[in-house]
Design a protein around this motif. Structure first.
Motif, PDB file in Angstrom:
ATOM      1  N   ALA A  18      30.921  46.523  49.276  1.00 19.26           N
ATOM      2  CA  ALA A  18      32.020  45.558  49.236  1.00 19.26           C
ATOM      3  C   ALA A  18      32.178  44.800  50.551  1.00 19.26           C
ATOM      4  O   ALA A  18      32.452  43.595  50.540  1.00 19.26           O
ATOM      5  N   GLU A  19      31.979  45.489  51.699  1.00 22.82           N
ATOM      6  CA  GLU A  19      32.158  44.786  52.969  1.00 22.82           C
ATOM      7  C   GLU A  19      31.090  43.705  53.159  1.00 22.82           C
ATOM      8  O   GLU A  19      31.355  42.676  53.779  1.00 22.82           O
ATOM      9  N   SER A  22      32.229  40.675  51.016  1.00 21.73           N
ATOM     10  CA  SER A  22      33.298  39.942  51.684  1.00 21.73           C
ATOM     11  C   SER A  22      32.738  39.022  52.764  1.00 21.73           C
ATOM     12  O   SER A  22      33.073  37.841  52.852  1.00 21.73           O
ATOM     13  N   GLU A  23      31.851  39.558  53.601  1.00 19.22           N
ATOM     14  CA  GLU A  23      31.255  38.741  54.660  1.00 19.22           C
ATOM     15  C   GLU A  23      30.355  37.662  54.075  1.00 19.22           C
ATOM     16  O   GLU A  23      30.328  36.532  54.560  1.00 19.22           O
ATOM     17  N   LEU A  24      29.618  38.002  53.027  1.00 21.05           N
ATOM     18  CA  LEU A  24      28.749  37.031  52.362  1.00 21.05           C
ATOM     19  C   LEU A  24      29.558  35.840  51.862  1.00 21.05           C
ATOM     20  O   LEU A  24      29.210  34.685  52.125  1.00 21.05           O
ATOM     21  N   ARG A  25      30.633  36.097  51.186  1.00 17.49           N
ATOM     22  CA  ARG A  25      31.474  34.997  50.674  1.00 17.49           C
ATOM     23  C   ARG A  25      32.028  34.155  51.817  1.00 17.49           C
ATOM     24  O   ARG A  25      32.084  32.933  51.733  1.00 17.49           O
ATOM     25  N   SER A  26      32.405  34.812  52.899  1.00 12.64           N
ATOM     26  CA  SER A  26      32.932  34.106  54.055  1.00 12.64           C
ATOM     27  C   SER A  26      31.874  33.202  54.680  1.00 12.64           C
ATOM     28  O   SER A  26      32.132  32.041  54.993  1.00 12.64           O
TER      29      SER A  26
END
Length: 90
Positions: A18-19, A22-26
């Motif tokens: 999941a982390e 989150s960073e990928l989408r950001s």
């Protein structure tokens, strides 16, 4: 399937922590997650191909010397530097 410059696309399901998602989408931002992952996979495939070339060369000729590695590094990156400089000057 959607047409692309390289043909058609196919949907797949990928699981990751999941982390990372989150960073990928950001980081993907406006270009989108699919585009970001596509480029990351292209890069990794190129690196895998390079590793195969090096392994094949070393199997036939022995380990690369530091001088051979430095020469290759200069040839690979000096060309990119001069192209980038030309773009900056335009």
């Amino acid at each position: 399937m959607k047409p692309t410059r390289a043909g058609t696309t196919e949907n797949i399901s990928v699981s990751m922590p999941a982390e990372l998602i989150s960073e990928l989408r950001s980081r993907a931002g406006r270009r989108g997650v699919s585009s970001y992952i596509t480029e990351a996979v292209r890069h990794q495939l190129a690196m895998d191909g390079l590793a195969e070339i090096v392994a094949s060369h070393e199997e036939e000729h022995g380990a690369l010397t530091e001088q051979e590695i430095e020469t290759a590094r200069r040839e690979l990156f000096a060309e990119g530097d001069s192209q980038d400089a030309g773009r900056d000057a335009a």
